[in-house]
Design a protein around this motif. Sequence first.
Motif, short mmCIF file in Angstrom:
data_model
loop_
_atom_site.label_atom_id
_atom_site.label_comp_id
_atom_site.label_asym_id
_atom_site.label_seq_id
_atom_site.Cartn_x
_atom_site.Cartn_y
_atom_site.Cartn_z
N UNK A 13 -32.59 -17.90 89.03
CA UNK A 13 -33.54 -17.48 88.00
C UNK A 13 -34.90 -17.16 88.61
N UNK A 14 -35.67 -16.38 87.87
CA UNK A 14 -37.04 -16.06 88.29
C UNK A 14 -37.99 -16.33 87.12
N UNK A 15 -39.27 -16.43 87.46
CA UNK A 15 -40.29 -16.68 86.45
C UNK A 15 -41.56 -15.95 86.85
N UNK A 16 -42.29 -15.49 85.85
CA UNK A 16 -43.57 -14.83 86.10
C UNK A 16 -44.64 -15.92 86.20
N UNK A 17 -45.36 -15.97 87.30
CA UNK A 17 -46.35 -17.01 87.57
C UNK A 17 -47.72 -16.58 87.08
N UNK A 18 -48.70 -17.48 87.14
CA UNK A 18 -50.04 -17.25 86.63
C UNK A 18 -50.76 -16.09 87.32
N UNK A 19 -50.38 -15.79 88.56
CA UNK A 19 -51.04 -14.70 89.28
C UNK A 19 -50.44 -13.34 88.97
N UNK A 20 -49.43 -13.29 88.09
CA UNK A 20 -48.82 -12.03 87.69
C UNK A 20 -47.59 -11.65 88.50
N UNK A 21 -47.32 -12.37 89.58
CA UNK A 21 -46.15 -12.08 90.41
C UNK A 21 -44.94 -12.85 89.90
N UNK A 22 -43.76 -12.36 90.26
CA UNK A 22 -42.52 -13.00 89.86
C UNK A 22 -41.95 -13.76 91.05
N UNK A 23 -41.60 -15.04 90.82
CA UNK A 23 -41.09 -15.91 91.88
C UNK A 23 -39.77 -16.53 91.45
N UNK A 24 -38.95 -16.96 92.43
CA UNK A 24 -37.72 -17.69 92.08
C UNK A 24 -38.08 -19.01 91.39
#
Length: 82
Positions: A34-45
């Motif tokens: 799965x991935x998630x959009x983080x506070x900085x706007x980037x998408x991370x695992x």
Amino acid sequence: MKKDLHPSNYRFVVFKDMSNEYAFLTKSCVDTKETIKWEDGNEYPLYKLEISHTSHPFYTGKMKLVDTAGRIDKFKTRYAKK
């Protein structure tokens, strides 16, 4: 130093405590789907945790029930003959 000693998939991963929605970003080589959009706007695992330092009774000082069933009950239900 030995060649190819460290893993090649070392990258930023978001760890999320599912009991209280606490999340933090750190580097890891854990496998995720799965991935998630983080506070900085980037998408991370995304790696989901059952418990972290924000929900563990030892660190919080609060005694709260984490599991609804004991370890033995979980074992019996998981490996019960069908």
